[in-house]
Write a protein that holds these residues in place. Structure first.
Motif, PDB file in Angstrom:
ATOM      1  N   TRP A 144     -42.169 -15.851  68.849  1.00  0.00           N
ATOM      2  CA  TRP A 144     -40.912 -16.571  68.661  1.00  0.00           C
ATOM      3  C   TRP A 144     -39.955 -16.301  69.822  1.00  0.00           C
ATOM      4  CZ3 TRP A 144     -40.342 -20.553  65.701  1.00  0.00           C
ATOM      5  CH2 TRP A 144     -41.110 -20.678  64.548  1.00  0.00           C
ATOM      6  N   LEU A 145     -39.952 -15.054  70.294  1.00  0.00           N
ATOM      7  CA  LEU A 145     -39.106 -14.728  71.448  1.00  0.00           C
ATOM      8  C   LEU A 145     -39.574 -15.463  72.704  1.00  0.00           C
ATOM      9  CD1 LEU A 145     -38.566 -10.897  70.939  1.00  0.00           C
ATOM     10  CD2 LEU A 145     -36.881 -12.731  70.662  1.00  0.00           C
ATOM     11  N   GLN A 146     -40.876 -15.562  72.882  1.00  0.00           N
ATOM     12  CA  GLN A 146     -41.426 -16.311  74.015  1.00  0.00           C
ATOM     13  C   GLN A 146     -40.993 -17.776  73.955  1.00  0.00           C
ATOM     14  OE1 GLN A 146     -43.769 -15.483  76.579  1.00  0.00           O
ATOM     15  NE2 GLN A 146     -43.547 -13.311  76.118  1.00  0.00           N
ATOM     16  N   LEU A 147     -41.085 -18.352  72.768  1.00  0.00           N
ATOM     17  CA  LEU A 147     -40.696 -19.755  72.591  1.00  0.00           C
ATOM     18  C   LEU A 147     -39.198 -19.933  72.832  1.00  0.00           C
ATOM     19  CD1 LEU A 147     -41.566 -22.614  71.835  1.00  0.00           C
ATOM     20  CD2 LEU A 147     -41.148 -22.015  69.435  1.00  0.00           C
ATOM     21  N   ALA A 148     -38.388 -19.000  72.357  1.00  0.00           N
ATOM     22  CA  ALA A 148     -36.941 -19.073  72.574  1.00  0.00           C
ATOM     23  C   ALA A 148     -36.600 -18.960  74.056  1.00  0.00           C
ATOM     24  CB  ALA A 148     -36.233 -17.983  71.783  1.00  0.00           C
ATOM     25  N   ALA A 149     -37.275 -18.067  74.759  1.00  0.00           N
ATOM     26  CA  ALA A 149     -37.009 -17.889  76.188  1.00  0.00           C
ATOM     27  C   ALA A 149     -37.398 -19.129  76.988  1.00  0.00           C
ATOM     28  CB  ALA A 149     -37.765 -16.669  76.706  1.00  0.00           C
ATOM     29  N   ALA A 150     -38.553 -19.681  76.686  1.00  0.00           N
ATOM     30  CA  ALA A 150     -39.002 -20.879  77.396  1.00  0.00           C
ATOM     31  C   ALA A 150     -38.084 -22.056  77.101  1.00  0.00           C
ATOM     32  CB  ALA A 150     -40.435 -21.207  77.006  1.00  0.00           C
TER      33      ALA A 150
END
Length: 97
Positions: free
Chosen positions: A74-80
Motif C-alpha cells: 500500500w505504501l508503494q502504491l501511495a508513493a507511486a
C-alpha cells in the motif's frame, strides 16, 4: 557616483496601473489560454517529464500486477501515485521562467 543630492536629477513618480476591466493592455484572454496550452504541451513533451511519468505509471502497474498483500504494498502504491500526481501538477501550474 551617487554621493549626494543632484540638482539636475529629476524624480519621476511610478506610472499608475491601468484601471478598468481589461488591465492586460489589450491582450485577449483566449490568446493567453492557448499560449498556456502550448506551454503545457511543450513541458509535457520534455524528456524529463515523460521519463518520470512513465516511471511512476510503471511502478503503479507493477504494484497492481503483483498484488497488494501487505502494508508495504500500500505504501508503494501511495508513493507511486503521489509521484504521478506531482508530475501532473507540475504541468498544470504556470512556469515561472
Amino acid at each position: 557616483m551617487l554621493t549626494g543630492y543632484d540638482e539636475g536629477a529629476t524624480v519621476r513618480a511610478p506610472a499608475a496601473p491601468p484601471s478598468g476591466a481589461n488591465t492586460m493592455n489589450g491582450t485577449n484572454s483566449r490568446e493567453i489560454a492557448s499560449g498556456a496550452g502550448k506551454s503545457r504541451l511543450a513541458r509535457a513533451l520534455r524528456i524529463e517529464w515523460l521519463g518520470q511519468t512513465v516511471a511512476s505509471l510503471c511502478w503503479i502497474a507493477s504494484v497492481l500486477t503483483y498484488g497488494i498483500s501487505s502494508n508495504g504494498d500500500w505504501l508503494q502504491l501511495a508513493a507511486a501515485s503521489a509521484w504521478l500526481l506531482a508530475n501532473i501538477a507540475a504541468i498544470t501550474t504556470a512556469e515561472a521562467d
